[in-house]
Design a protein around this motif. Structure first.
Motif, PDB file in Angstrom:
ATOM      1  N   PHE A  88       0.857  -1.183   0.000  1.00 16.39           N
ATOM      2  CA  PHE A  88       0.000   0.000   0.000  1.00 16.39           C
ATOM      3  C   PHE A  88       0.895   1.235   0.000  1.00 16.39           C
ATOM      4  CE2 PHE A  88      -2.230  -3.336   2.495  1.00 16.39           C
ATOM      5  CZ  PHE A  88      -3.247  -3.600   1.590  1.00 16.39           C
ATOM      6  N   LYS A  89       0.888   1.976  -1.095  1.00 14.28           N
ATOM      7  CA  LYS A  89       1.772   3.128  -1.227  1.00 14.28           C
ATOM      8  C   LYS A  89       1.218   4.331  -0.446  1.00 14.28           C
ATOM      9  CE  LYS A  89       5.041   3.220  -3.265  1.00 14.28           C
ATOM     10  NZ  LYS A  89       6.427   2.925  -2.784  1.00 14.28           N
ATOM     11  N   GLU A  90       1.881   5.473  -0.637  1.00 13.87           N
ATOM     12  CA  GLU A  90       1.602   6.652   0.177  1.00 13.87           C
ATOM     13  C   GLU A  90       0.139   7.088   0.091  1.00 13.87           C
ATOM     14  OE1 GLU A  90       5.816   6.261  -0.662  1.00 13.87           O
ATOM     15  OE2 GLU A  90       4.076   6.355  -1.998  1.00 13.87           O
ATOM     16  N   SER A 116      -4.792   5.871  -3.852  1.00 14.04           N
ATOM     17  CA  SER A 116      -5.909   5.026  -4.265  1.00 14.04           C
ATOM     18  C   SER A 116      -6.796   4.723  -3.058  1.00 14.04           C
ATOM     19  CB  SER A 116      -5.412   3.743  -4.932  1.00 14.04           C
ATOM     20  OG  SER A 116      -4.488   3.066  -4.112  1.00 14.04           O
ATOM     21  N   HIS A 117      -8.043   4.354  -3.333  1.00  9.28           N
ATOM     22  CA  HIS A 117      -9.037   4.201  -2.264  1.00  9.28           C
ATOM     23  C   HIS A 117      -9.884   2.967  -2.511  1.00  9.28           C
ATOM     24  CE1 HIS A 117     -12.355   4.988   0.494  1.00  9.28           C
ATOM     25  NE2 HIS A 117     -13.199   4.961  -0.528  1.00  9.28           N
ATOM     26  N   ALA A 131      -3.668   1.983  -9.852  1.00 12.13           N
ATOM     27  CA  ALA A 131      -2.751   3.098 -10.048  1.00 12.13           C
ATOM     28  C   ALA A 131      -3.217   4.306  -9.232  1.00 12.13           C
ATOM     29  CB  ALA A 131      -2.631   3.447 -11.525  1.00 12.13           C
ATOM     30  N   ASN A 132      -2.466   5.380  -9.326  1.00 12.94           N
ATOM     31  CA  ASN A 132      -2.700   6.555  -8.482  1.00 12.94           C
ATOM     32  C   ASN A 132      -4.145   7.049  -8.561  1.00 12.94           C
ATOM     33  OD1 ASN A 132       0.195   6.557  -9.676  1.00 12.94           O
ATOM     34  ND2 ASN A 132       0.371   7.662  -7.744  1.00 12.94           N
ATOM     35  N   GLY A 150      -4.761   5.188 -13.627  1.00 14.25           N
ATOM     36  CA  GLY A 150      -4.964   6.367 -12.797  1.00 14.25           C
ATOM     37  C   GLY A 150      -6.326   7.008 -12.968  1.00 14.25           C
ATOM     38  N   HIS A 151      -6.890   7.451 -11.852  1.00 14.50           N
ATOM     39  CA  HIS A 151      -8.153   8.199 -11.808  1.00 14.50           C
ATOM     40  C   HIS A 151      -9.366   7.358 -12.229  1.00 14.50           C
ATOM     41  CE1 HIS A 151      -5.911  11.906 -11.096  1.00 14.50           C
ATOM     42  NE2 HIS A 151      -5.146  11.592 -12.112  1.00 14.50           N
TER      43      HIS A 151
END
Length: 265
Positions: A88-90, A116-117, A131-132, A150-151
């Motif tokens: 789990f990244k930042e 990410s959530h 992804a982010n 992402g997104h």
């Protein structure tokens, strides 16, 4: 065990002796951290979350926090249960459960990039990459081996099968069946996730088989029920059954994403 002196650990938290916990992290009551977990700085783990062995939680992540649901009451809390060897990244955020007995569940070997959530009561399988800022709303079911760019935003109660790839800045409002490549606002199936299938060991024959099934299901002009019968007869095998079983399950109530254009129900 290596715990930084600024970390705050509840007395009844269960911490394996091999765990590392960095500066200013908070581990609340009832949390369980398995063997070899590494918790970086400024991490919050709450809600009696359970982490299996070998998980890495990076700076600023929050796991097991109260769900983003205006009807939440603490007495309604359900668990967050995480398997093994996830990263789990930042500033990743994962909510505890609220409305199902299973709560929120994360499998093994998932990789969640920064911000990410995963919302409450989601069921996430194994070997997925978010992804982010990719976001799963509540009650989403995510299979195995998926890549969400992402997104990406997945609507509550949607299902995503196995080995799918969702393009960046895509809103997923309907179910995405296995092996698909989806993109757009709202997401439509564009073809097969050939990169993911190759990486997963599907040879050209298997990929061609899957492509033929999807062509029959979505491009033949048949009604879905008839197309499914013909697919089962014409292309028997594990891949076909995996696709058809996903469509038959259909319990999300969201419907199946269109393949390019709309199809008959």
């Amino acid at each position: 065990m290596s715990i930084h002196p600024t970390a705050i650990i509840a007395a009844d938290a269960e911490i394996h002796p091999s765990v590392t916990i960095g500066p200013y992290s908070i581990i609340e009551a009832g949390v369980q951290l398995g063997e070899g977990c590494v918790i970086d700085s400024h991490v919050l783990i709450s809600g009696a979350a359970q982490l299996g062995p070998g998980n890495r939680v990076c700076h600023g992540a929050t796991l097991g926090t109260e769900p983003q649901d205006i009807g939440f009451r603490p007495e309604h809390s359900k668990p967050l249960i995480i398997g093994a060897h996830n990263h789990f990244k930042e500033c990743v955020n994962i909510s505890r459960g609220i409305k199902t007995d299973a709560g929120t569940r994360i499998g093994d070997h998932n990789y969640l990039m920064a911000f990410s959530h995963i919302g409450h009561d989601c069921l996430v399988g194994n070997h997925n990459t978010l992804a982010n800022t990719a976001t799963l709303a509540g009650h989403v079911s995510l299979g195995d081996g998926n890549f969400l760019a992402g997104h990406v935003a997945v609507h509550q109660f949607c299902r995503i099968g196995d080995l799918c790839m969702i393009g960046g800045i895509t809103g997923v409002a309907q179910d995405i069946p296995p092996f698909a490549l989806a993109n757009g606002q709202r997401a439509r199936i564009l073809g097969l996730n050939t990169v993911g299938l190759r990486r997963a060991g599907f040879d050209s024959k298997a990929r061609g088989h899957i492509k033929a099934v999807y062509r029959l299901l979505f491009r033949s002009g048949l009604r879905l029920s008839q197309a499914m019968e013909e697919a089962a007869a014409a292309y028997p095998g594990a891949e076909t059954e995996r696709i058809l079983a996903f469509i038959r399950a259909g319990d999300s109530g969201r419907g199946i994403a269109a393949f390019g254009g709309e199809r008959k129900p």
